[in-house]
Design a protein around this motif. Structure first.
Motif, PDB file in Angstrom:
ATOM      1  N   GLN A  83       0.819  -1.201   0.000  1.00  0.00           N
ATOM      2  CA  GLN A  83       0.000   0.000   0.000  1.00  0.00           C
ATOM      3  C   GLN A  83       0.857   1.256   0.000  1.00  0.00           C
ATOM      4  O   GLN A  83       0.567   2.229  -0.701  1.00  0.00           O
ATOM      5  N   GLU A  84       1.950   1.227   0.809  1.00  0.00           N
ATOM      6  CA  GLU A  84       2.832   2.383   0.847  1.00  0.00           C
ATOM      7  C   GLU A  84       3.559   2.568  -0.479  1.00  0.00           C
ATOM      8  O   GLU A  84       3.752   3.690  -0.939  1.00  0.00           O
ATOM      9  N   TYR A  90       1.725   6.582  -6.859  1.00  0.00           N
ATOM     10  CA  TYR A  90       0.697   7.511  -7.313  1.00  0.00           C
ATOM     11  C   TYR A  90       1.034   8.952  -6.939  1.00  0.00           C
ATOM     12  O   TYR A  90       0.680   9.893  -7.673  1.00  0.00           O
ATOM     13  N   GLN A  91       1.730   9.133  -5.830  1.00  0.00           N
ATOM     14  CA  GLN A  91       2.148  10.483  -5.465  1.00  0.00           C
ATOM     15  C   GLN A  91       3.149  11.023  -6.476  1.00  0.00           C
ATOM     16  O   GLN A  91       3.064  12.185  -6.897  1.00  0.00           O
ATOM     17  N   GLN A  92       4.078  10.173  -6.889  1.00  0.00           N
ATOM     18  CA  GLN A  92       5.044  10.598  -7.905  1.00  0.00           C
ATOM     19  C   GLN A  92       4.361  10.886  -9.231  1.00  0.00           C
ATOM     20  O   GLN A  92       4.688  11.871  -9.921  1.00  0.00           O
ATOM     21  N   GLU A  93       3.397  10.056  -9.619  1.00  0.00           N
ATOM     22  CA  GLU A  93       2.677  10.284 -10.873  1.00  0.00           C
ATOM     23  C   GLU A  93       1.876  11.583 -10.815  1.00  0.00           C
ATOM     24  O   GLU A  93       1.820  12.331 -11.803  1.00  0.00           O
ATOM     25  N   ARG A  98       1.164  17.276 -12.326  1.00  0.00           N
ATOM     26  CA  ARG A  98       1.108  18.698 -11.958  1.00  0.00           C
ATOM     27  C   ARG A  98       2.195  19.495 -12.668  1.00  0.00           C
ATOM     28  O   ARG A  98       1.971  20.637 -13.096  1.00  0.00           O
ATOM     29  N   GLU A  99       3.372  18.889 -12.791  1.00  0.00           N
ATOM     30  CA  GLU A  99       4.446  19.571 -13.512  1.00  0.00           C
ATOM     31  C   GLU A  99       4.084  19.763 -14.984  1.00  0.00           C
ATOM     32  O   GLU A  99       4.337  20.825 -15.563  1.00  0.00           O
TER      33      GLU A  99
END
Length: 228
Positions: A83-84, A90-93, A98-99
């Motif tokens: 899960q982590e 997904y946080q990196q994606e 956003r970039e």
């Protein structure tokens, strides 16, 4: 105009894969440097290419950073859960998205002539070239549309002329038929009138009274013969 979403799979073409590897490696090193400077982080980065090449970046000394890593992981062993790992992925994606969104927004602002103060001369020249290319494409599209509309108008004019010629021929045919019908009707009325007049003349001849010969007075004085 900005890059679209790239499908995450292995690039089959060798040249394209090599170029993408070189560009992304350079970008990754740049991000690592920015992270180490902005956040005062100790970073060690090692990349093994598919051709066997090795590239590395370290904000300090890479060996000392590796030793620090071994020490930290040996004293505080920790196993990442699935899960982590998924959350981190997904946080990196999301950060990448956003970039990309920020890049697209900046590009649109630049194309509108806004926010140009942060661009250097080279970037301004590239922006000018992109705008000129876009203007040429717009002019070409407009020219093709004008030609297409002109051809449609010419075709419509030709069709209208054909339609008008057809209508004129139909009107001429109807006019000839009308004249022919009037002529036939006039002849019929003339023949009927002649027949009617002939019948009336015959009736008048029959109804005229006949003079009685016995009523004629033959006077012997008027018709006497005088001999000399």
């Amino acid at each position: 105009m900005g890059r679209g979403k790239i499908e995450m799979k292995r690039i089959e073409d060798d040249i394209t894969r090599h170029v993408s590897f070189r560009n992304r490696k350079k970008g990754l090193f740049k991000k690592a440097y920015e992270l180490s400077v902005l956040c005062d982080a100790e970073i060690a980065l090692i990349i093994f290419g598919d051709s066997g090449s090795v590239s590395e970046y370290a904000s300090n000394n890479i060996k000392s950073t590796i030793e620090r890593y071994k020490k930290e992981t040996s004293t505080t062993p920790y196993t990442w859960s699935s899960q982590e790992i998924n959350a981190q992925f997904y946080q990196q994606e999301s950060e990448k998205l956003r970039e990309q969104i920020q890049i697209l927004e900046n590009t649109n602002r630049h194309l509108m002539g806004e926010g140009l103060g942060c661009l250097n001369v080279k970037e301004l020249m590239e922006l000018e070239t992109r705008l000129e290319r876009g203007i040429d494409m717009v002019k070409s599209k407009k020219y093709n549309m004008i030609l297409a509309e002109k051809e449609d108008l010419q075709k419509g004019k030709i069709n209208l002329e054909h339609h008008n010629a057809f209508l004129r021929s139909m009107v001429q045919i109807l006019e000839n038929e009308r004249v022919q019908h009037l002529n036939m009707h006039t002849i019929h009325e003339y023949n009927a009138l002649q027949a009617h007049m002939a019948g009336n003349a015959l009736q008048l001849n029959i109804m005229e009274p006949i003079q009685d010969c016995s009523s004629v007075n033959f006077s012997p004085q008027k018709h006497s013969l005088h001999l000399g």
